[in-house]
Design a protein around this motif. Sequence first.
Motif, PDB file in Angstrom:
ATOM      1  N   LEU A   1       9.716  26.370   0.647  1.00  0.00           N
ATOM      2  CA  LEU A   1       9.258  26.579  -0.728  1.00  0.00           C
ATOM      3  C   LEU A   1       9.041  28.056  -1.020  1.00  0.00           C
ATOM      4  O   LEU A   1       8.305  28.419  -1.939  1.00  0.00           O
ATOM      5  CB  LEU A   1       7.962  25.772  -0.980  1.00  0.00           C
TER       6      LEU A   1
ATOM      7  N   TYR B   1      12.391  34.626  -2.163  1.00  0.00           N
ATOM      8  CA  TYR B   1      13.482  34.135  -1.314  1.00  0.00           C
ATOM      9  C   TYR B   1      14.761  34.769  -1.826  1.00  0.00           C
ATOM     10  O   TYR B   1      14.942  34.948  -3.035  1.00  0.00           O
ATOM     11  CB  TYR B   1      13.582  32.608  -1.374  1.00  0.00           C
TER      12      TYR B   1
ATOM     13  N   ASN C   1      21.439  27.874   0.564  1.00  0.00           N
ATOM     14  CA  ASN C   1      21.428  27.118  -0.691  1.00  0.00           C
ATOM     15  C   ASN C   1      20.169  27.438  -1.500  1.00  0.00           C
ATOM     16  O   ASN C   1      19.275  26.608  -1.652  1.00  0.00           O
ATOM     17  CB  ASN C   1      21.518  25.615  -0.402  1.00  0.00           C
ATOM     18  N   LEU C   2      20.096  28.641  -2.010  1.00  0.00           N
ATOM     19  CA  LEU C   2      18.887  29.145  -2.664  1.00  0.00           C
ATOM     20  C   LEU C   2      18.459  28.282  -3.856  1.00  0.00           C
ATOM     21  O   LEU C   2      19.266  27.943  -4.719  1.00  0.00           O
ATOM     22  CB  LEU C   2      19.100  30.588  -3.114  1.00  0.00           C
ATOM     23  N   LYS C   3      17.170  27.950  -3.858  1.00  0.00           N
ATOM     24  CA  LYS C   3      16.601  27.157  -4.948  1.00  0.00           C
ATOM     25  C   LYS C   3      15.971  28.082  -5.991  1.00  0.00           C
ATOM     26  O   LYS C   3      15.380  29.088  -5.646  1.00  0.00           O
ATOM     27  CB  LYS C   3      15.532  26.216  -4.383  1.00  0.00           C
TER      28      LYS C   3
HETATM   29  N1  LIG Z   1      13.860  29.405  -2.992  1.00  0.00           N
HETATM   30  C1  LIG Z   1      14.100  28.842  -1.791  1.00  0.00           C
HETATM   31  N2  LIG Z   1      15.297  28.285  -1.550  1.00  0.00           N
HETATM   32  C2  LIG Z   1      15.545  27.718  -0.345  1.00  0.00           C
HETATM   33  C3  LIG Z   1      14.564  27.695   0.682  1.00  0.00           C
HETATM   34  C4  LIG Z   1      13.321  28.292   0.396  1.00  0.00           C
HETATM   35  O1  LIG Z   1      12.394  28.347   1.225  1.00  0.00           O
HETATM   36  N3  LIG Z   1      13.107  28.838  -0.851  1.00  0.00           N
HETATM   37  N4  LIG Z   1      14.851  27.104   1.897  1.00  0.00           N
HETATM   38  C5  LIG Z   1      16.264  26.875   2.246  1.00  0.00           C
HETATM   39  C6  LIG Z   1      16.439  25.914   3.319  1.00  0.00           C
HETATM   40  S1  LIG Z   1      16.112  26.464   4.900  1.00  0.00           S
HETATM   41  C7  LIG Z   1      16.939  24.659   3.117  1.00  0.00           C
HETATM   42  S2  LIG Z   1      17.317  23.623   4.392  1.00  0.00           S
HETATM   43  C8  LIG Z   1      17.168  24.150   1.758  1.00  0.00           C
HETATM   44  C9  LIG Z   1      16.414  22.863   1.540  1.00  0.00           C
HETATM   45  O2  LIG Z   1      16.599  22.368   0.240  1.00  0.00           O
HETATM   46  P1  LIG Z   1      15.811  21.073  -0.218  1.00  0.00           P
HETATM   47  O3  LIG Z   1      14.338  21.397  -0.175  1.00  0.00           O
HETATM   48  O4  LIG Z   1      16.298  20.761  -1.589  1.00  0.00           O
HETATM   49  O5  LIG Z   1      16.136  20.003   0.779  1.00  0.00           O
HETATM   50  O6  LIG Z   1      16.767  25.081   0.767  1.00  0.00           O
HETATM   51  C10 LIG Z   1      17.075  26.411   1.045  1.00  0.00           C
HETATM   52  N5  LIG Z   1      16.772  27.179  -0.142  1.00  0.00           N
END
Ligand SMILES: Nc1nc2c(c(=O)[nH]1)N[C@H]1C(S)=C(S)[C@@H](COP(=O)(O)O)O[C@H]1N2
Length: 254
Positions: free
Chosen positions: A87, A180, A225-227
């Motif tokens: 997160l 991130y 896979n940045l969120k």
């Molecule tokens: N902003 C953000 N994106 C991130 C992360 C994060 O900590 N922050 N963790 C990454 C990791 S290590 C993984 S495995 C995936 C997990 O996505 P999910 O929570 O949708 O399963 O997001 C990735 N993107």
Amino acid sequence: MKEELTSKQQIRRRTIKAFIGFGLASLVPFSVWKWIMSQPKLGRIPAPLRRVLEFNEKVTGSLVSTIHEAPTFPKSMASKWIRTNGLEGLRTPVATDYKIRIEQPEGSTHGSSFEITMDDILALPKQEIVFEFKCIEGWAQIQHWGGVRFIDFVKHYRLSSKANADSFKYVAMETPDKGYFVGIDMPSALHPQTLLAYEMNGQPITEKHGAPLRLIIPVKYGVKNLKRIGLIRFTDERPRDFWAELGYDYFAGL
Ligand SMILES: Nc1nc2c(c(=O)[nH]1)N[C@H]1C(S)=C(S)[C@@H](COP(=O)(O)O)O[C@H]1N2
Ligand SMILES: [Mo]
């Protein structure tokens, strides 16, 4: 003085680990090992080892990302419950005036920096994918995502082009708070399976999974896979990368 010793010991331990990781330990005579350890350090790793690491990254960077497509699956096989992991950069609520900032360096053919909204993204053609999402920590899940292909987005805004018709080498992405951040080699970013995703299982992505827009890049491990994308920046210099800075392989390719 004492502190200095401990950090030196840590570096040594890391270096030994890295060395074993390369699988060279058994092949290299002690004299060579001693020579390596006596060489100047580049960052925390002795120069010769750092060069091996960089060579490996170059090889994987140029091969892994372009050659293959990730296997896909029927929608019926997608998990209904999606695991949450990481997160960083998601600790505050999504801004009500959420925008995505696009940055291009000097020398790009079509302008420099601008901002777009989710409406701009939603206006582009939609693509769905069902693939096996893999986290470096050892779990995997078949997941169903929808969004716009990154390559369609790039073509639409005529991004990443230079006067000599080349593409920039990397794309950097960051969360709005910069908590991130990832760097993606351009061939992987432009791979036809790479999405700027806004749907998960046919529904808007939830906050924990990166609402309103995240990167889905099936040719890479989860870390890339940045969120919650706040910034997309095109560059020729290798961007900072959250997990690469903690010692993971920069390309994190599958
Ligand atoms: N902003 C953000 N994106 C991130 C992360 C994060 O900590 N922050 N963790 C990454 C990791 S290590 C993984 S495995 C995936 C997990 O996505 P999910 O929570 O949708 O399963 O997001 C990735 N993107
Ligand atoms: Mo992960």
